[in-house]
Enzyme design. Structure first.
Site, mmCIF file in Angstrom:
data_model
loop_
_atom_site.group_PDB
_atom_site.id
_atom_site.type_symbol
_atom_site.label_atom_id
_atom_site.label_comp_id
_atom_site.label_asym_id
_atom_site.label_seq_id
_atom_site.Cartn_x
_atom_site.Cartn_y
_atom_site.Cartn_z
ATOM 1 N N ARG A 185 18.781 47.511 -7.038
ATOM 2 C CA ARG A 185 18.361 47.254 -5.663
ATOM 3 C C ARG A 185 16.780 47.630 -5.599
ATOM 4 O O ARG A 185 16.004 46.925 -4.833
ATOM 5 C CB ARG A 185 19.194 47.861 -4.395
ATOM 6 C CG ARG A 185 18.694 47.504 -3.006
ATOM 7 C CD ARG A 185 20.071 47.870 -2.051
ATOM 8 N NE ARG A 185 19.086 47.690 -0.666
ATOM 9 C CZ ARG A 185 18.982 48.702 0.185
ATOM 10 N NH1 ARG A 185 19.631 49.863 -0.349
ATOM 11 N NH2 ARG A 185 18.636 48.214 1.229
ATOM 12 N N HIS A 189 13.740 45.057 -4.388
ATOM 13 C CA HIS A 189 13.065 45.016 -3.217
ATOM 14 C C HIS A 189 11.622 45.293 -3.518
ATOM 15 O O HIS A 189 10.799 44.576 -2.891
ATOM 16 C CB HIS A 189 13.330 46.204 -2.253
ATOM 17 C CG HIS A 189 14.734 45.856 -1.319
ATOM 18 N ND1 HIS A 189 14.662 45.772 -0.067
ATOM 19 C CD2 HIS A 189 15.931 45.257 -2.079
ATOM 20 C CE1 HIS A 189 15.975 45.409 0.358
ATOM 21 N NE2 HIS A 189 16.541 45.247 -0.832
ATOM 22 N N HIS A 320 25.027 40.486 -7.663
ATOM 23 C CA HIS A 320 26.097 41.101 -6.949
ATOM 24 C C HIS A 320 27.373 41.476 -7.537
ATOM 25 O O HIS A 320 28.417 41.568 -6.860
ATOM 26 C CB HIS A 320 26.520 40.168 -5.620
ATOM 27 C CG HIS A 320 25.188 40.027 -4.666
ATOM 28 N ND1 HIS A 320 25.457 39.355 -3.624
ATOM 29 C CD2 HIS A 320 24.374 41.019 -4.347
ATOM 30 C CE1 HIS A 320 24.252 39.604 -2.757
ATOM 31 N NE2 HIS A 320 23.785 40.707 -3.194
ATOM 32 N N TRP A 336 31.510 43.693 -3.695
ATOM 33 C CA TRP A 336 31.879 42.182 -4.046
ATOM 34 C C TRP A 336 32.821 42.309 -5.043
ATOM 35 O O TRP A 336 33.546 40.945 -5.040
ATOM 36 C CB TRP A 336 30.381 41.429 -4.669
ATOM 37 C CG TRP A 336 29.351 41.410 -3.647
ATOM 38 C CD1 TRP A 336 29.451 40.331 -2.880
ATOM 39 C CD2 TRP A 336 28.381 42.263 -3.255
ATOM 40 N NE1 TRP A 336 28.311 40.259 -2.039
ATOM 41 C CE2 TRP A 336 27.611 41.582 -2.223
ATOM 42 C CE3 TRP A 336 27.812 43.401 -3.728
ATOM 43 C CZ2 TRP A 336 26.541 42.147 -1.612
ATOM 44 C CZ3 TRP A 336 26.705 43.983 -2.995
ATOM 45 C CH2 TRP A 336 25.913 43.421 -2.192
ATOM 46 N N ASP A 380 26.545 34.633 -0.159
ATOM 47 C CA ASP A 380 27.424 34.293 -1.326
ATOM 48 C C ASP A 380 28.151 32.964 -1.179
ATOM 49 O O ASP A 380 28.317 32.370 -2.582
ATOM 50 C CB ASP A 380 28.386 35.403 -1.706
ATOM 51 C CG ASP A 380 27.598 37.027 -1.582
ATOM 52 O OD1 ASP A 380 26.322 36.687 -2.475
ATOM 53 O OD2 ASP A 380 28.025 37.949 -0.827
#
Length: 426
Positions: A185, A189, A320, A336, A380
């Site tokens: 992540r 980002h 994910h 997830w 999703d």
């Protein structure tokens, strides 16, 4: 070229300069060993004692950098005095973009004599890096010149400041802290703010580390400047900026995490430049990254200006397969997949085979949950509601290798958008 790299073998240069390969003079070697023995305990000292300078490290001097060790534990000084006919005995890996000279081998001569006369903790060895020579730091070309031409060389070296040690430290962090998804992540980002549509800029530059303003203060970055960077802090303190930039470190950390968790071995290129302040951030988070509570049109609006087609959007969404949402960061909550630290194609399999019931998170955000407790966001589920997206979901659910290949291609593009003159070697 900015990527110029050369392995310098000082063992094949006479101690006084530029002569070609030579054979050391035995008498000079014997004399040298005696001289080095006389200096032991005086010049072969650890750098950081009560009277030593902090080498620009300031308060970080005694901060942990790896395995409970501090810079004071890892740095040491060696003073070498050349004699005619004696080879220096050091092979180093020179590249102009670096701030250090990694030691590749000890090949006899002055370096070997030094090691024989010093305790183990003060011996030079493969894997050390030279960070200073005769007062010069950060300029490897000048450091190299001092080592080639000066009669007396005062070196400062650091243990384990090399690529192999860096990757080893990252692997240990990811395995012991279970923070692989957070490293992904962080890189996502840093690179994902890029856009080339109505919005521009957003090159990966580690601007997130300035949490008072800019990208580090955006709500969408919650948890990254605090949790992620705190976990990385010991590694950052050890390797940045001497060996690697912050932006390159975040890229490498993510790719290492993907591999450690069972995903593809993604190549990392280096040469990203760090932001010097939060002022080098993009102006706003709006329109930069996908929102979990929006659907098909929003995904295309976010990703197409970054250069990604529908297949790449689905492949990148496959990240994910690891990690979970935290209510205090995104407002959503839950994992997830049932194994959120295993990087595989479970995300796509679940999308096609599990039933999800709409719910609201504790922060009031809309999401969907399966009977097994795993979640999917609106963004999703959009992947199976649009036929152009769904065909790729079906491909990846049935073929993990196809997912890995397409994810790697899209992920590398994401990490390298707006980057120029990247090199394959750190």
């Amino acid at each position: 070229s900015s990527c110029q790299r050369k392995r310098w073998r000082w063992s094949s240069v006479r101690a006084m300069g530029n002569a070609p390969c030579c054979v050391s003079d035995k008498a000079a070697e014997d004399k040298l060993t005696t001289q080095v023995e006389e200096l032991t305990g005086v010049d072969a000292a650890f750098v950081f004692d009560s009277e030593s300078p902090s080498f620009g490290l300031g308060s970080a001097l005694n901060s942990p950098v790896a395995a409970g060790k501090t810079w004071a534990d890892l740095c040491f000084r060696a003073t070498l005095k050349k004699e005619d006919g004696v080879k220096l005995g050091l092979d180093v890996d020179y590249m102009v973009d670096r701030k250090v000279l990694p030691v590749m081998a000890i090949t006899g001569g002055l370096a070997e004599a030094w090691n024989k006369s010093c305790p183990e903790g003060q011996q030079m060895m493969r894997g050390d890096s030279i960070i200073e020579a005769n007062g010069t730091r950060d300029d490897v070309a000048e450091i190299l010149e001092h080592c080639k031409h000066q009669k007396v060389i005062e070196l400062v070296l650091v243990r384990g400041l090399n690529f192999e040690a860096l990757v080893d430290d990252l692997e240990k962090l990811i395995k012991t802290k279970g923070c692989g998804p957070l490293m992904i992540r962080l890189s996502w980002h840093d690179a994902g703010f890029y856009s080339a549509g109505d919005l521009t800029g957003g090159c990966p530059n580690a601007a997130l580390r300035f949490k008072e303003s800019g990208e580090g203060a955006f709500a969408i970055s919650a948890g990254l400047p605090t949790v992620a960077l705190s976990l990385l802090a010991p590694i950052t303190s050890k390797y940045c900026p001497y060996l690697i930039s912050h932006a390159d470190l975040w890229t490498l950390a993510a790719n290492t995490a993907i591999r450690v968790m069972g995903g593809p071995d993604i190549p990392t290129k280096f040469g990203r430049t760090d932001a010097k302040s939060g002022a080098e951030s993009v102006e706003s988070q709006v329109g930069r990254l996908p929102d979990g509570d929006k659907g098909v049109d929003h995904l295309r609006m976010i990703f197409h200006p970054k250069g990604f087609d529908d297949k790449a959007i689905v492949a990148l969404s496959g990240a994910h397969t690891v990690g979970r949402c935290h209510a205090d960061r995104s407002g959503f909550e839950g994992a997830w997949t049932e194994e959120p630290l295993r990087f595989d194609n479970s995300y796509f399999i679940d999308l096609l085979n599990k039933a999800y019931t709409e719910e609201t998170s504790s922060k009031g955000m809309p999401q969907h949950r399966s009977k097994s407790g795993t979640i999917m966001l609106i963004s999703d589920l959009a992947l199976i509601q649009d036929p152009a997206f769904k065909k790729h979901v079906e491909t990846y659910a049935g073929d993990k290798n196809a997912f890995f290949n397409d994810f790697t291609e899209a992920w590398v593009k994401l990490q390298e958008n707006c980057c120029f003159n990247l090199r394959e070697i750190l």
